[in-house]
Design an enzyme around this catalytic site. Sequence first.
Site, PDB file in Angstrom:
ATOM      1  N   PHE A 120       0.849  -1.175   0.000  1.00  0.00           N
ATOM      2  CA  PHE A 120       0.000   0.000   0.000  1.00  0.00           C
ATOM      3  C   PHE A 120       0.890   1.232   0.000  1.00  0.00           C
ATOM      4  CE2 PHE A 120      -4.699   0.353   1.122  1.00  0.00           C
ATOM      5  CZ  PHE A 120      -5.057  -0.776   0.394  1.00  0.00           C
ATOM      6  N   GLN A 233      -8.407  14.128   3.903  1.00  0.00           N
ATOM      7  CA  GLN A 233      -7.649  13.355   2.915  1.00  0.00           C
ATOM      8  C   GLN A 233      -8.442  13.172   1.625  1.00  0.00           C
ATOM      9  OE1 GLN A 233      -6.766   8.885   3.233  1.00  0.00           O
ATOM     10  NE2 GLN A 233      -4.759   9.807   3.594  1.00  0.00           N
ATOM     11  N   HIS A 235      -8.445  10.886  -1.607  1.00  0.00           N
ATOM     12  CA  HIS A 235      -7.910   9.623  -2.123  1.00  0.00           C
ATOM     13  C   HIS A 235      -7.550   9.823  -3.590  1.00  0.00           C
ATOM     14  CE1 HIS A 235      -7.572   5.385  -3.138  1.00  0.00           C
ATOM     15  NE2 HIS A 235      -7.710   5.072  -1.865  1.00  0.00           N
ATOM     16  N   LEU A 245     -15.032   5.086  -4.893  1.00  0.00           N
ATOM     17  CA  LEU A 245     -13.666   4.664  -4.581  1.00  0.00           C
ATOM     18  C   LEU A 245     -13.177   3.513  -5.443  1.00  0.00           C
ATOM     19  CD1 LEU A 245     -11.285   5.133  -2.653  1.00  0.00           C
ATOM     20  CD2 LEU A 245     -12.267   3.381  -1.172  1.00  0.00           C
ATOM     21  N   GLU A 248      -6.897   1.636  -3.112  1.00  0.00           N
ATOM     22  CA  GLU A 248      -5.451   1.664  -3.253  1.00  0.00           C
ATOM     23  C   GLU A 248      -4.906   0.282  -3.628  1.00  0.00           C
ATOM     24  OE1 GLU A 248      -1.845   3.399  -0.483  1.00  0.00           O
ATOM     25  OE2 GLU A 248      -3.827   4.299  -0.458  1.00  0.00           O
ATOM     26  N   ARG A 279      -0.869   9.036   0.031  1.00  0.00           N
ATOM     27  CA  ARG A 279      -2.078   9.463  -0.686  1.00  0.00           C
ATOM     28  C   ARG A 279      -2.086  10.949  -1.014  1.00  0.00           C
ATOM     29  NH1 ARG A 279      -6.838   5.921   2.327  1.00  0.00           N
ATOM     30  NH2 ARG A 279      -6.271   3.942   1.331  1.00  0.00           N
ATOM     31  N   HIS A 346     -12.107  11.759   0.815  1.00  0.00           N
ATOM     32  CA  HIS A 346     -12.175  10.369   1.251  1.00  0.00           C
ATOM     33  C   HIS A 346     -12.225  10.178   2.760  1.00  0.00           C
ATOM     34  CE1 HIS A 346     -11.496   6.077   1.218  1.00  0.00           C
ATOM     35  NE2 HIS A 346     -10.338   6.189   1.838  1.00  0.00           N
ATOM     36  N   ARG A 387      -3.527  10.193   6.578  1.00  0.00           N
ATOM     37  CA  ARG A 387      -3.634   8.793   7.005  1.00  0.00           C
ATOM     38  C   ARG A 387      -2.914   7.859   6.039  1.00  0.00           C
ATOM     39  NH1 ARG A 387      -6.803   4.665   5.580  1.00  0.00           N
ATOM     40  NH2 ARG A 387      -8.488   5.853   4.597  1.00  0.00           N
TER      41      ARG A 387
END
Length: 573
Positions: A120, A233, A235, A245, A248, A279, A346, A387
């Site tokens: 990730f 955040q 994404h 979404l 990731e 991100r 996100h 995050r």
Amino acid sequence: MKIDDVKIYEYDAVIVGAGLAGLAAAKELKEAGKKVAVITKLHPLRSHSGAAQGGINAALSDEDDTELHEFDTVKGSDYLGDQDAIELMCSNAPETIRWAERMGAIFSRREDGRIAQRPFGGQSKPRACYAADRTGLTLLQTIYEQAFRAGIEVFDEWYCADLLYEEGKVKGVAAYNIRNSEPAIFNAKVTMFATGGYGRAFKINSNAHANTGDALSIVARKGLPLEDMEFVQFHPTGLGGSGILISEAARGEGGRLFNSEGERFMSKYAPNAMELASRDVVSRAIMQEIREGRGVGPNKDAVYIDLTHLPKETILTKLPELRELAITFLGQDMLKEPIMIAATAHYSMGGIPVNKRCQVRKSPTELVEGFYAAGECSCVSVHGANRLGANSLLEALFFGREAGKAMIEDLASIDLAPADKSDAEGMIAKVEGIKSNNGDERVPVLRNELQESMTMDAGVFRTEESLLKQKKKLEELHERYKKIRIDDKSSTFNTDLQEAIELGHLLDFSLFIVEGALARKESRGAHFREDYPTRDDENFLKHTYASFDGEYSIKLEYGDVVLGKFEPQERKY
């Protein structure tokens, strides 16, 4: 809705929100023999925890360790995360995975039978444990099944409209049944909010329609602070146009980003990590390419993620839901062609300030008695300014359990403060006020203006000029909100009423996002000021605590970041 109709329920604990954090806390309380109620405006299986696709972090492999997980989390947070809370979460991540697995969660496996883990963004090792691309749904179904088996009392389709707070103590909530508008007081020794995030303040977002940040506004209207609200955040990979979404996991499995010129552009922004940078870095890179005219699609407002080089079996077994989403909403099959994506609002790094025991703070140094929060609505702060992907499910499960354990421990010394029907007066006044209001403003129109302006002027890129413009816009929208009118005056499944209340919450906490962003004259993590493009540790290595100081006025104070073994340094990927 009348005061005489108010019912009063008494519990040891009442939890608002039935996602992973809320149910994890409820399970701990129930197993300890406590009387607990869970209130949720949705059925628990519709909670947004189920939308998490890619994975949940834990250092399980022989090549990984918990200290490396801690470092990646601290670095990902742009050094604003509290390192004591991060160490607590990361060191307990392997046990959290085992706890979920013992409940019945079925993870994808390696050939040797061990839990599979994928790479990730921003992570040194592959450590995201996953269940294909439905990890959150797998965990949510598992924990709800166990909650149901344990007999936890769930009031689903009940709307929590007010917090019973006075003189530093919480004694429950006021709520009403969405089915028939029946009002009630849930009187409890301890109360917990686990209501999720607030992405619906933005036009393009990956959040469910229910993610309207209700708890944040309710808390703020009691004069309590919210922490680090400026950090939202985005994404990198939401489906072009809708923001739905695309996990990731798509990049973790090897997805590559291209602009309209066929350039794999991440080499300019993060030459080492490429698509697996953090991100915030990837989101800004995508939006920069679009701003400079290298976008794709009919409106040139997206870029491509290409997975066609991956084996067909990889997509069909590890990313099946992502493929279906792209086919359904874009008509693009990732097996055969690149798909269009762009950054989407996100996740909320900020929220209700809590300590490591999930107790809500009244100030940086004082606590509220009998009040707890966990999951995305809280700020513990393990995410700081940004995050790390796959830490959200971990935070929800781990700190949900921690909140449950803290409540069990504290119940021994907390007495039930009796509630009265009059405690529901605030909720009833709000509901009846909206129903009887006969202005000329419409909720969908105001909500659309809010979302578009927040995206444009307080989104991925910010300046003092754009934020001041948005602050003025929010004041205008607040004034117009006083003149709303809804058509449905009924008491049965009145979604007009619910959306009107939710719009009030969206408007309230958006003030906190903008005010915190205006005052933070630096760029850190997800907060990027084009007029202050560098990080400023000397002046802004600190948490923002914001509270109402008048109708629209926000007062700011600051608290220390808990540092530890990882000294702040420049963040490169």
